[in-house]
Design a protein around this motif. Sequence first.
Motif, mmCIF file in Angstrom:
data_model
loop_
_atom_site.group_PDB
_atom_site.id
_atom_site.type_symbol
_atom_site.label_atom_id
_atom_site.label_comp_id
_atom_site.label_asym_id
_atom_site.label_seq_id
_atom_site.Cartn_x
_atom_site.Cartn_y
_atom_site.Cartn_z
ATOM 1 N N GLN A 1 -1.305 -11.797 -12.277
ATOM 2 C CA GLN A 1 -0.719 -10.879 -13.238
ATOM 3 C C GLN A 1 0.549 -11.511 -13.845
ATOM 4 O OE1 GLN A 1 -0.794 -7.054 -11.434
ATOM 5 N NE2 GLN A 1 -0.466 -5.953 -13.319
ATOM 6 N N ALA B 1 -7.101 1.439 0.321
ATOM 7 C CA ALA B 1 -6.891 0.972 -1.045
ATOM 8 C C ALA B 1 -8.224 0.730 -1.748
ATOM 9 C CB ALA B 1 -6.052 -0.300 -1.053
ATOM 10 N N GLU C 1 -5.206 -8.682 -14.960
ATOM 11 C CA GLU C 1 -4.447 -8.221 -16.127
ATOM 12 C C GLU C 1 -3.684 -9.355 -16.794
ATOM 13 O OE1 GLU C 1 -2.666 -4.507 -16.011
ATOM 14 O OE2 GLU C 1 -3.668 -3.833 -14.182
ATOM 15 N N PHE D 1 -3.708 3.964 4.844
ATOM 16 C CA PHE D 1 -4.042 4.118 3.437
ATOM 17 C C PHE D 1 -5.237 3.256 3.077
ATOM 18 C CE2 PHE D 1 -3.479 2.666 -0.949
ATOM 19 C CZ PHE D 1 -3.485 3.878 -1.594
ATOM 20 N N HIS E 1 -6.246 -2.256 -17.006
ATOM 21 C CA HIS E 1 -6.229 -0.793 -17.113
ATOM 22 C C HIS E 1 -6.334 -0.396 -18.582
ATOM 23 C CE1 HIS E 1 -1.825 -1.777 -17.286
ATOM 24 N NE2 HIS E 1 -1.961 -1.048 -18.363
ATOM 25 N N PRO F 1 -7.048 3.210 -13.573
ATOM 26 C CA PRO F 1 -5.619 3.469 -13.748
ATOM 27 C C PRO F 1 -4.791 2.671 -12.740
ATOM 28 C CG PRO F 1 -6.651 5.313 -12.630
ATOM 29 C CD PRO F 1 -7.752 4.358 -13.021
ATOM 30 N N SER F 2 -3.492 2.656 -12.948
ATOM 31 C CA SER F 2 -2.576 1.920 -12.093
ATOM 32 C C SER F 2 -2.682 2.399 -10.643
ATOM 33 C CB SER F 2 -1.153 2.139 -12.608
ATOM 34 O OG SER F 2 -0.339 1.124 -12.123
ATOM 35 N N GLY F 3 -2.736 1.444 -9.723
ATOM 36 C CA GLY F 3 -2.737 1.801 -8.303
ATOM 37 C C GLY F 3 -4.098 2.179 -7.759
ATOM 38 N N CYS F 4 -5.185 1.966 -8.518
ATOM 39 C CA CYS F 4 -6.489 2.402 -8.035
ATOM 40 C C CYS F 4 -7.154 1.352 -7.153
ATOM 41 C CB CYS F 4 -7.408 2.759 -9.201
ATOM 42 S SG CYS F 4 -7.938 1.324 -10.127
ATOM 43 N N GLY F 5 -6.508 0.199 -6.962
ATOM 44 C CA GLY F 5 -7.064 -0.796 -6.043
ATOM 45 C C GLY F 5 -7.721 -1.987 -6.716
ATOM 46 N N LYS F 6 -7.479 -2.153 -8.016
ATOM 47 C CA LYS F 6 -8.112 -3.270 -8.731
ATOM 48 C C LYS F 6 -7.624 -4.612 -8.200
ATOM 49 C CE LYS F 6 -6.319 -2.020 -12.652
ATOM 50 N NZ LYS F 6 -5.479 -0.836 -12.461
ATOM 51 N N THR F 7 -6.294 -4.740 -8.130
ATOM 52 C CA THR F 7 -5.739 -6.007 -7.651
ATOM 53 C C THR F 7 -6.206 -6.286 -6.233
ATOM 54 O OG1 THR F 7 -3.813 -5.776 -9.065
ATOM 55 C CG2 THR F 7 -3.591 -7.227 -7.181
ATOM 56 N N THR F 8 -6.280 -5.246 -5.427
ATOM 57 C CA THR F 8 -6.695 -5.430 -4.040
ATOM 58 C C THR F 8 -8.107 -6.000 -3.965
ATOM 59 O OG1 THR F 8 -5.284 -3.565 -3.484
ATOM 60 C CG2 THR F 8 -6.859 -4.272 -1.815
ATOM 61 N N PHE G 1 -4.760 -0.398 4.306
ATOM 62 C CA PHE G 1 -3.408 -0.806 4.703
ATOM 63 C C PHE G 1 -2.878 0.296 5.605
ATOM 64 C CE2 PHE G 1 -3.766 -2.637 0.339
ATOM 65 C CZ PHE G 1 -3.753 -3.962 0.707
HETATM 66 N N1 LIG Z 1 -0.015 -5.021 1.141
HETATM 67 C C1 LIG Z 1 -0.105 -3.699 0.924
HETATM 68 N N2 LIG Z 1 0.328 -2.834 1.877
HETATM 69 C C2 LIG Z 1 0.237 -1.504 1.674
HETATM 70 N N3 LIG Z 1 -0.226 -0.936 0.566
HETATM 71 C C3 LIG Z 1 -0.658 -1.737 -0.422
HETATM 72 C C4 LIG Z 1 -0.605 -3.158 -0.294
HETATM 73 N N4 LIG Z 1 -1.097 -3.690 -1.426
HETATM 74 C C5 LIG Z 1 -1.429 -2.652 -2.221
HETATM 75 N N5 LIG Z 1 -1.180 -1.478 -1.613
HETATM 76 C C6 LIG Z 1 -1.461 -0.144 -2.162
HETATM 77 O O1 LIG Z 1 -2.785 -0.109 -2.529
HETATM 78 C C7 LIG Z 1 -2.951 0.610 -3.748
HETATM 79 C C8 LIG Z 1 -3.733 -0.197 -4.721
HETATM 80 O O2 LIG Z 1 -2.954 -1.293 -5.095
HETATM 81 P P1 LIG Z 1 -3.445 -2.326 -6.205
HETATM 82 O O3 LIG Z 1 -2.345 -3.306 -6.369
HETATM 83 O O4 LIG Z 1 -4.765 -2.854 -5.827
HETATM 84 O O5 LIG Z 1 -3.531 -1.418 -7.499
HETATM 85 P P2 LIG Z 1 -3.895 -1.845 -8.990
HETATM 86 O O6 LIG Z 1 -5.100 -1.076 -9.333
HETATM 87 O O7 LIG Z 1 -3.939 -3.299 -9.127
HETATM 88 O O8 LIG Z 1 -2.662 -1.247 -9.767
HETATM 89 P P3 LIG Z 1 -1.839 -1.855 -10.993
HETATM 90 O O9 LIG Z 1 -2.579 -1.507 -12.226
HETATM 91 O O10 LIG Z 1 -0.548 -1.090 -10.888
HETATM 92 O O11 LIG Z 1 -1.680 -3.301 -10.768
HETATM 93 C C9 LIG Z 1 -1.572 0.956 -4.244
HETATM 94 O O12 LIG Z 1 -1.338 2.320 -3.972
HETATM 95 C C10 LIG Z 1 -0.666 0.108 -3.430
HETATM 96 O O13 LIG Z 1 0.520 0.790 -3.154
#
Ligand SMILES: Nc1ncnc2c1ncn2[C@@H]1O[C@H](COP(=O)(O)OP(=O)(O)OP(=O)(O)O)[C@@H](O)[C@H]1O
Lengths: 354, 293, 338
Positions: free
Chosen positions: A83, A19, A160, A17, A193, A38-45, A14
């Motif tokens: 989620q 992800a 999740e 950044f 997580h 952990p939270s924010g590690c890119g799983k959802t992505t 992104f």
């Molecule tokens: N559309 C986007 N634009 C910019 N950054 C993004 C976007 N989507 C996600 N991110 C960033 O990518 C990183 C990973 O996001 P992601 O949602 O995949 O985390 P996650 O592992 O699912 O976390 P959580 O457990 O909090 O759901 C985060 O730091 C988030 O801020």
Amino acid sequence: MTAAVELDRVSVRFGDFTAVADVGIDIEAGEFFSFLGPSGCGKTTILRAISGFVPLSTGAVRIGGRDMAGIGPNQRPTALIFQSLALFPMMTVAENIGYGLRVRGVPRRTRAERVARLLALIALEGEGDKRVEALSGGQRQRVAIARALAVEPQVLLLDEPLSALDLKLRQHMRNELRAIQRRVGLTFIYITHDQGEALTMSDRIAVMRAGRIEQVGDGRSIYEAPQTAFVAGFVGESNALRGDVVQTADGEALVETPVGRLRGRNPRQLQAGDAALLFVRPEFVQPGLSADNECDAEAADFTYEGSITHVTFRAAGGTKLLAQIGAAARQAVPAPGARVRLGFAARDAVALPP
Amino acid sequence: MNAVALPRALLALYLAAFFLFLFGPLLVMAVTAFNISAYPQVLPFAGFTLHWFADLPRDDDLMLGLGNSLRIGAMVVVLSVPLGLAGALLMHQVHARARALYYLVTVSPVLTPGIIIGIATVIFWRDLTGMTHTRFLYDGILLTVLGQSSFIAAYCMLIFTARLQRFDPALAEAALDLGASRTQVFAHILLPFLRPAVLSAAALAFLSSFENYNTTTFSILADKTLTTVLAGRVRQGTTPALSALAVAIVAVSVLGAVAYEVLRRHEEGRRAAAQRVAREAERQEMQSAAQPA
Amino acid sequence: MNSALLHPVVLLLPIAVIVAFWLIAAVERRLRGTVQPGFFRRNGAAVGTYLIVAVGIWMLLLILLPQVSMLELSFRPKLPPVQMGGPRDMYTLANYRYFLFGSPDDASHWNVLHLRAFFLTITVSILVTGFDFLLCYPLAFHMAQTARPGRVRLLLLALIAPYWVNEVLRAFALRILFAGSGLLNTALLGLGAIAQPVDFLGLNIGLYVGLSYAYLLLMIFPLYSAIESLPHEQIEAARDLGAPWWRIHRDIVVPFAKPGIASGCTLVFMLSAGALATPLILSGPRSLWFTPVVYDRFYQAFNWPQGAAYAFILLLTCVAFVLMVLRLSRLSLGEMTR
Ligand SMILES: Nc1ncnc2c1ncn2[C@@H]1O[C@H](COP(=O)(O)OP(=O)(O)OP(=O)(O)O)[C@@H](O)[C@H]1O
Ligand SMILES: [Mg+2]
């Protein structure tokens, strides 16, 4: 077995950044595969990349051998459970479940039959006319699953899905999810997580950190044979002792730590002189155990939990060591302030690069 | 009491004065609608009558204006609700700096005096229809619809933007993921979600159109609407018939407002009932989860 | 240049706006980095077309082109139709000069009649705005912070109710009240407060009251919703610290409610400076509000270019007022119109 989903060096950026960085995994058909991190590690992505909501920066996603590049989310043989569940508030339970069939032009009669079968699968027979607002948390959960199963996807993606539920219900739903997966025999890709969830349900787990895969394997190998310091620290509780490798032999390393020289497995082939973290789980640290590794410590703090007692020991140099003593060995619990000798086996400890 | 709030007596006095100011003139007017006296006045009250009301339907000009106002109102609803909806949806898709410009242009009609909108509309359409030999389009009713829609669409857009802020994009993604096309997502998910906002926007559009004077007085050209007829009458001289008309309008609007409120209560009641059911289900679920399998 | 037709100049601004739009969007897309699906892929062909066509019609045909053609017309001379497009059809400032001097070329006298109407309109509108603010602030504060919920609903209903009656009829109601033999004069005479009926309308008192009356709602709602979002604890905390009531308002409530105050003031100013019905119905024969002057340029003097110039002057004034409010309150337009 054929790979149901192949992630071929997938990266998602992104802006500046990153992800998801260079993730390559083959997920087998019928497998219950979890991403844990952990939270924010890119799983959802990753999940959104598989279902087509996020464009890949590099790499490829293949489902059933077919490259998904240029195929929109509404054309992919995947179904995503969000989620937030994302049940449609403007539709009834039955309309929610039948939605995927409706947009595929399945005739009303066939649709009604399929919906009825799915309502039975999730134990909500006869509740099809309810509004989704009238459902409990667990019922909503099951409706979301039924809605995704209705379109007969090759892969079910779950983000999740249990995180909004109460603890008790969450444990109950774990079993139910796993049972549904066995019954329909579908590939599940599951995100969490919560390591308890990942360990109890999954065939295999990928542990993620900051967009990268740290380790892939079944629950036992992740828990018992961590390959990185992050995995050892993140999955389950661990004592981590910092030090330098002084000697290696027979797949074991001798590490100079503040509490003395300790021996542990050496899966990463550390060499003498390397910095290392020596990990040992609290359940392996026992007072009065004569073993490869021993050190003196003072019992400082106690937490009684019924089946086990957590004891915090203070050893040389202020180093804290946690031990878990099972109820069967409760006579081994020392008195507060008592000085004891702690021991643990070299095969239960692991030396990893920090 | 509260040191920041006004002392009680002062507050009561202030509230009384405020609402006397707000309602006094209207009440006076309402009373004149029932007074026999040919000049609209309260005192002396010459006797109670309803004939000012009975006369209304016989007033051809007024009825013509009313008809036009209703027709214009309906057309404004049909035009400005979709425009406002598109405006709000597009606003969500443009970012930062482009959005500031976009916002400035679309909201500007709200901050522009109505007569200027009327003047500009007339000038532009006079030229455009002249240039394209479509003089028949240079029509008071049509121009009024266009002029009013330019700012009423902005009201609608603001209503839609507020509602869209509560839209969970995951709903659209879920539909897409289940195989819906973009158009189906719009028709099955987004529009039903926006339904309450569509209704309020339509109501607001109709009311704003119905009572508009400043823009209309320019754009209506040789035609007339209820408001322009009224304004002309009031300037010529006041009669109780106008009071009667005002009372009638208020009565109709109050009925509308009550009907709206009843519908809303009904909807809220259904929602509350659903939530009670959900809580009960939740309770049972917790109990069964707590039991050993 | 053919005056009877749309001038090409008129088309330039809208095209410029579209191009600017597209450029900014393109640059931002590049800056944001990700390859997002294109507009039509994201919305689908049908919805995408609807969005573009609808917003295009709205922005171009309903907002920008009319405004630009008005502006363009204001720089044209008034000519009989046969001479339009002829050699005398040139851009000129004559219409603006007329506003200042009452004549297209003689600059020795000011156009007192129109200038007075203009400045009267602005001054009175500012006073009306201030008066409405002072009148509404306590009520807004009461509803937002100290009244019980049931009471607030009642008050809101009571505030909206009068606005079911349209502006013309509200002005009419005041006219009945203020007439020579109206209730107010009857009452004052009966009390012996005055010996003869007062000509409220002739003295413009009716006009001032009417303007203040007409737009109260548009002051109170922005104020109310802004103050309502102020957490009550902040006020309690200030009171605990011993702040007197007026300082609490000056230092906490007013700064917090700034966006609401700014939008309330802007709306009331704009509406009263642009009011047409109220001055037509309630002003005395001698007063001249600016909007009737503009109206007369069109439908009495039949001088449309001049009317366009006058309308543009009014528009500029309102824009200047908005800018001034934004400047004073240090807000952006988006914050204000939230
Ligand atoms: N559309 C986007 N634009 C910019 N950054 C993004 C976007 N989507 C996600 N991110 C960033 O990518 C990183 C990973 O996001 P992601 O949602 O995949 O985390 P996650 O592992 O699912 O976390 P959580 O457990 O909090 O759901 C985060 O730091 C988030 O801020
Ligand atoms: Mg996530």
